[in-house]
Motif scaffolding. Structure first.
Motif, PDB file in Angstrom:
ATOM      1  N   UNK B 137       0.716  -1.247  -0.042  1.00 58.16           N
ATOM      2  CA  UNK B 137       0.015   0.152   0.104  1.00 58.16           C
ATOM      3  C   UNK B 137       0.900   1.103  -0.077  1.00 58.16           C
ATOM      4  N   UNK B 138       1.834   1.222   1.008  1.00 59.92           N
ATOM      5  CA  UNK B 138       2.836   2.507   1.060  1.00 59.92           C
ATOM      6  C   UNK B 138       3.500   2.507  -0.501  1.00 59.92           C
ATOM      7  N   UNK B 139       3.946   1.655  -1.166  1.00 64.06           N
ATOM      8  CA  UNK B 139       4.550   1.775  -2.240  1.00 64.06           C
ATOM      9  C   UNK B 139       3.604   2.470  -3.459  1.00 64.06           C
ATOM     10  N   UNK B 140       2.416   1.833  -3.069  1.00 66.58           N
ATOM     11  CA  UNK B 140       1.268   2.294  -4.287  1.00 66.58           C
ATOM     12  C   UNK B 140       1.117   3.742  -3.920  1.00 66.58           C
ATOM     13  N   UNK B 141       1.000   4.082  -2.686  1.00 67.95           N
ATOM     14  CA  UNK B 141       0.724   5.601  -2.455  1.00 67.95           C
ATOM     15  C   UNK B 141       2.016   6.698  -2.895  1.00 67.95           C
TER      16      UNK B 141
END
Lengths: 511, 636
Positions: B137-141
């Motif tokens: 999720x953080x990487x997508x963010x």
């Protein structure tokens, strides 16, 4: 297509199935369940075949059939589906087998016969398909009212302690709305007779009528009242918590997840195209009611002690979103609302079903009677949380796509309404997480001792819902591709175009 | 704005950076107990692969012209409805790749550490599943090319945070802490949601490039509104005042979670959001000022809270808030500040992860004890942990040549350089914050590692296994060299220039060298005060009851929770109760009343059914008469 009566077949199959189930000898409960499940799966497969054949850019109504019925009154048996009806029928045919599977033992303790329960569900499926597929407004009305009969018995014969009260309340409330619609329907017929020479109930002919503005408003109100009760819109909702709580979870799924969509479906399919000017005239009032419903439903849900009533109130909030999107009269709002109807069907079904699993184990609908379920039944708790997250429209899950489309579509035309509606996302987090915390977290108490985790049958019921919720969340395009043309047509009929951005930019993204 | 090149060659693997940890989460969470034996190893290997991919991409970008360092990858069409077209698309540029390296680098180290830390937990597989979900999720963010996909990552990290804070939710307070974090974050989400709606309404686009393109043509009101809405979002995720209250409670999660999510990465997402939206903030001085004020208030708020806590993790949580306050302040200073904000974000990621893992190591050796009053003299029992903790300590208080010295110094300098009354106010506050930081960190180190041992008889503090100390050692080294590497020679400022544009020349309010000396003096005073209070006096076993009002307030998080409870929670509960009553009695009452009315009328009219033919004949006659009259009247 080419003349094959797909829709009639689809509608008749469950009816035939129900006759078979009802005709089974007494005591063959398991067989009744198996036949019902089998029939519902065949219906689903047929619906799937139809969905694949559906051409998203094609004619408005596909799989169309038309046969004269009561010629003297211009009533015909006309059916056909556009994108909106198609996705709703698909949703319904997916939910019926899931409901049968999840509610395998729901009727076991009832006084009435088990086979009756499953036969009624199949009858209801026929009515649902009919009401979404009808392109003759009289036929629509017939299905709209006929639906009440199986639901009345499903609630009244198989529900909880207050089932009689809930069933009668539901029936009277719905009949009242239906009566208003009937009056408006007759009025519409008279208008058509005046303008076209011969009266008709055919949707495509009625859409082009020019109704005097006073008459149009009254006719609109007649239809809208019926749909606002069905959907339900605040403040016409109080039958819903009683009906949802005191029916079996399976019935609640069909009632709230599918049947109530007939209300919002009616708004977008009948109210807007038939009475475009009246729709625009009443839009401000309806938007206010919708926004009140969003916030009010969520706040009252937070205060519930009964988990089935809680889900009913969350649905009041969600129906507020759907109505908001429809009457925002933008592409995003209406496509979002239509997708919302589908997604809400799945997420609410999930919540009712998981709630049903809990109630089945504990024998109580009271939230306070639970605690620490996650310790003893992690899969059950996990499914519960996921359904809750779908209900609060977590980005990445299906309901986010639809809720955000509704909000963004509303914002472009009615920013204030959108801002208030957006506050609903905080309230949704509160009602879901508070509920989850009380039921699933904390130490495993005496209350939940001996809870089984999900069994194989239960997993088969809940897994397709989880898969759909995640899949539509990340890839809603196939559904939107079907919905968009239908919505565009509606907007065209109402004579609305999307607001233009103040400073439009060419997208700088890489293609 | 530079042209965005389509991903090709090694860059075409960009989607894998996100997909790999997502795969890990799916395998672990869906695979169930079958994956218990090896799940944590898979979950650790995948982020390492993502990190290696990140490195390849980093060097790939480095090898390109500085104007050609924006790579876009279109993955698939997500939500197409008329003018609203959002695709799943990724954007790799110097800013996002910096985050990718931080997230996957520190993330991998913390996964390794967790293998040891969570060894005896029955639910270790689930823990690693959540950690992988968080990374994805953080990487997508940070890699999203539109605000809506960013929102998916944004909420995904929120979900992971919720799940991990409540990882041990059989303890009711932990479950409450998790719920609180999610709900407070949702308030921030309202800001992000509305910002995205406003972007679409004004620009017809929600892509980052599209919004940047439209911003110069938008009205001042629109820009300020967008800026403030994004700031609201940032306050939620980054625990900035007034949405700070969740972070302290979030320490309920296992310590590696505190290190990764609630210190090094997720809580910095707000800073990322502001920096990523620089096109908006560059054009709105009002929005920038609001950002800077939030940063300054929070940097003092967090530091004061951190100085009063006896729970080592809660003290570090206050510190995290405060340090992010520095970053937010820097971002609020505009083009001069973005690069320093991100630089401090990176070094903070190193040293704060280091400190948290060190704290975790101490707790691990002390049977989960978190009260620093029950520590003392641990440097002998845990020498490796002690050394690495000291590296983190020197880095955060800003002693040269440790990392924090370089990055925090730049922020203080930039604050003063803003000039005017604002510049002085921000600068002095930042300086004061540095002093308080030195105070609470010295207090922490002294209470934990120095002085008499105050632990209970049963405790046997011991050094942690290598699988835990090795990642900490790596972070300790980064805490030492990270700042100098980034700041000296303006290396990092230059690296980010293609994203933020050239930093304007600023005139110095105070000569940098002088300011550095002043800062070091302030830090020395903070260290001295703390040492005097905790190093030369015995530490009481129980927190003293007779304290100054400020200390009392700081122990209660400056009444943040009390305020929320009084202003939002209790009125909200009353409103909810009232509405439930209203719905049952008034709305439903009206329905029942109507039903009763109809029922009453029908029982009245029932009396007419007497069964006597004569009365029926009479009523028929009356009816006929009425009809005749009616017909006659209508004819006339």
């Amino acid at each position: 297509m080419n003349g094959f009566p797909w829709l009639t077949l689809l509608g008749l199959l469950p009816l035939l199935g129900s006759i078979v189930v009802a005709a089974l000898p007494r005591g063959r409960d398991l067989l009744a369940k198996q036949v019902a499940l089998g029939v519902s799966l065949v219906v689903f497969a047929l619906a799937l075949v139809m969905a694949i054949q559906f051409k998203s850019g094609g004619a408005q109504f596909q799989f169309a059939e038309s046969h004269p019925w009561i010629s003297s009154f211009g009533v015909s048996y006309s059916v056909g589906v556009d994108g909106i009806a198609l996705v709703l029928i698909a949703m319904a045919t997916i939910l019926v087998p899931i409901v049968i599977l999840a509610g395998w033992h729901e009727a076991d303790d009832a006084k009435a016969q088990v086979k009756t329960f499953f036969a009624l569900i199949l009858v209801l499926e026929t009515m649902i398909i009919g009401v979404f597929a009808a392109t003759d407004v009289f036929l629509f009305y017939v299905f709209f009212e006929a639906m009440l009969i199986p639901v009345y018995f499903l609630i009244g014969s198989f529900g909880g302690a207050q089932r009689s009260y809930a069933a009668v309340k539901f029936l009277l409330y719905s009949l009242f709305g239906g009566l208003l619609m009937l009056a408006a329907l007759i009025g519409l017929y008279v208008v058509s007779a005046h303008q076209l020479g011969t009266g008709t109930f055919e949707y495509s002919k009625l859409v082009g009528l020019h109704i005097g503005s006073g008459t149009e408003k009254w006719l609109f109100l007649g239809f809208f009242a019926a749909f606002a009760i069905k959907a339900p819109l605040w403040p016409f909702h109080t039958w819903l918590p009683d009906a949802a709580a005191d029916s079996t979870p399976g019935t609640a799924v069909l009632l709230v997840g599918v049947l109530d969509k007939v209300g919002t479906f009616g708004m977008i399919r009948l109210c807007l195209p038939l009475f475009p000017d009246a729709s625009k005239y009443f839009t401000p009032v309806i938007l206010v009611l919708a926004v009140i419903g969003i916030l009010y439903g969520a706040l009252v849900a937070i205060g519930q002690t009964d988990m089935m009533r809680l889900v009913a109130y969350t649905s009041l909030s969600h129906f507020g979103f759907i109505t908001l999107g429809i009457f925002a009269m933008t592409s995003q709002g209406q496509s979002g609302s239509t997708l919302y109807m589908v997604n809400h069907g799945f997420s609410t079904a999930g919540l009712f079903i998981v709630g049903g699993f809990l109630v089945r184990r504990r024998g109580s609908r009271l939230i306070a009677d639970y605690g620490g379920v996650q310790r003893v039944a992690p899969l059950l708790a996990g499914s519960f949380l996921l359904m809750g997250l779908a209900s609060l429209a977590l980005p990445g899950l299906s309901s986010f796509v639809s809720e955000f489309l509704v909000l963004v579509g509303t914002f472009t035309r009615y920013p204030v309404a959108a801002v208030f509606a957006t506050l609903g996302i905080v309230l949704a987090a509160i009602y879901v997480l508070l509920w989850y915390q009380r039921v699933a977290t904390g130490p495993a108490t005496e209350k939940v001792k001996g809870f089984r985790d999900l069994g194989r049958r239960e997993m088969f019921a809940i897994a397709p819902l989880i898969a759909l919720i995640i899949a539509i969340g990340f890839f809603p395009k196939p559904l939107l591709d079907v919905i968009n043309p239908a919505v565009n047509r509606t907007l065209h009929q109402v004579g609305q175009t999307d607001p233009v951005p103040a400073v439009p930019v060419s997208e700088g993204t890489a293609k | 704005m530079h042209q965005i090149a389509a991903a090709s060659g090694a860059f075409s693997l960009l989607w894998l950076v996100v997909a790999l940890p997502l795969l890990g989460a799916a395998v672990l969470l869906l695979g169930g107990r079958r994956t218990d034996a090896w799940g944590h190893l898979l979950a650790t290997a995948l982020p390492v692969v993502s990190f290696v991919l990140g490195l390849v991409m980093f060097f790939g970008l480095l090898g390109r012209e500085s104007t050609a360092r924006s790579i876009g990858q279109h993955v698939y069409s997500w939500i197409p409805v008329a003018g609203f077209h959002v695709d799943i698309g990724l954007l790799l540029d110097p800013l996002s790749v910096s985050f990718v390296l931080l997230i996957t680098g520190v993330g991998s180290l913390i996964h390794i550490y967790s293998i040891g830390y969570m060894e005896h937990d029955a639910d270790r597989r689930r823990f690693f599943g959540y950690l992988n979900l968080f990374l994805a999720s953080m990487l997508l963010l940070v890699l999203s090319d539109s605000y809506l996909t960013l929102y998916v990552g944004w909420e995904g990290v929120g979900l992971a945070s919720y799940l991990l804070i409540g990882f041990w939710n059989h303890t009711p307070e932990y479950a409450t802490a998790a719920k609180k974090a999610f709900i407070v974050n949702r308030i921030g989400d309202v800001g992000l949601s509305l910002a995205i709606m406003l972007m679409f309404a004004k620009f017809g686009s929600v892509s980052i490039a599209g919004v940047a393109e439209g911003a110069p043509k938008a009205s001042a009101g629109t820009l300020t509104a967008l800026g403030l809405l994004l700031l609201l979002a940032a306050c939620g995720k980054s625990a900035q005042v007034p949405l700070q209250s969740w972070l302290g409670d979030a320490m309920a999660g296992p310590t590696p979670v505190s290190a990764l999510i609630h210190a090094a990465t997720m809580v910095t997402a707000g800073v990322y959001l502001i920096a990523r939206s620089h096109a908006i903030f560059d054009l709105s001085a009002d929005a920038r000022l609001a950002v800077a004020i939030v940063g300054v208030v929070t940097l003092l708020f967090g530091a004061i809270v951190g100085a009063a806590k006896d729970d080592i993790k809660k003290s570090l949580a206050g510190s995290t808030m405060s340090q992010i306050g520095y970053m937010v302040l820097a971002a609020g200073l505009g083009p001069v500040g973005y690069a320093f904000a991100i630089a401090h974000l990176l070094t903070h990621g190193f040293f704060k992860a280091n400190l948290f893992l060190g704290a975790g190591s101490v707790m691990h050796g002390m049977d989960g004890e978190v009260d620093m009053r029950k520590y003392g003299g641990l440097r002998k029992a845990m020498p490796l942990t002690f050394i690495s903790f000291i590296a983190g300590y020197l880095a955060i208080i800003g002693v040269p040549p440790f990392a924090g010295f370089f990055t925090k110094d730049k922020i203080i300098e930039a604050a003063f350089d803003k000039g005017g009354g604002q510049g002085w106010a921000f600068g002095i506050a930042a300086l004061l914050g540095a002093g308080i930081t030195a105070f609470y960190m010295t207090r922490m180190v002294v209470m934990t590692f120095f002085g008499e041992k105050r632990w209970k008889d049963g405790a046997h503090p011991h050094e942690s296994p290598t699988v835990m100390t090795a990642p900490v050692a790596v972070l300790a080294v980064l805490s030492l060299v990270g700042g100098a590497f980034l700041i000296l020679g303006s290396r990092f400022v230059g690296w980010l220039e293609p994203v933020f544009g050239p930093a304007p020349e600023s005139t110095h309010t105070i000569a940098p060298a002088t300011l550095t000396v002043i800062t070091l003096v302030v830090v020395a005073v903070g260290v001295g005060l703390a040492y005097w209070q905790y190093g030369t006096h015995p530490v009481a076993a129980l927190a003293p009851a007779r304290v100054t009002p400020l200390t009392a307030a700081a122990r209660r998080d400056l009444y943040g929770d009390d305020f929320n409870e009084a202003v939002f929670m209790r009125p909200g509960q009353y409103l909810t109760r009232f509405l439930v009553f209203f719905d049952n009695r008034v709305v439903d009452g009206a329905v029942s009343g109507f039903a009763a009315l109809v029922g009453g009328l029908s029982s009245r009219s029932r009396r007419m059914q007497t069964g006597f033919a004569r009365s029926y004949a009479l009523s028929m006659f009356a009816g006929a008469a009425v009809l005749v009259v009616a017909v006659v009247l209508v004819r006339i």
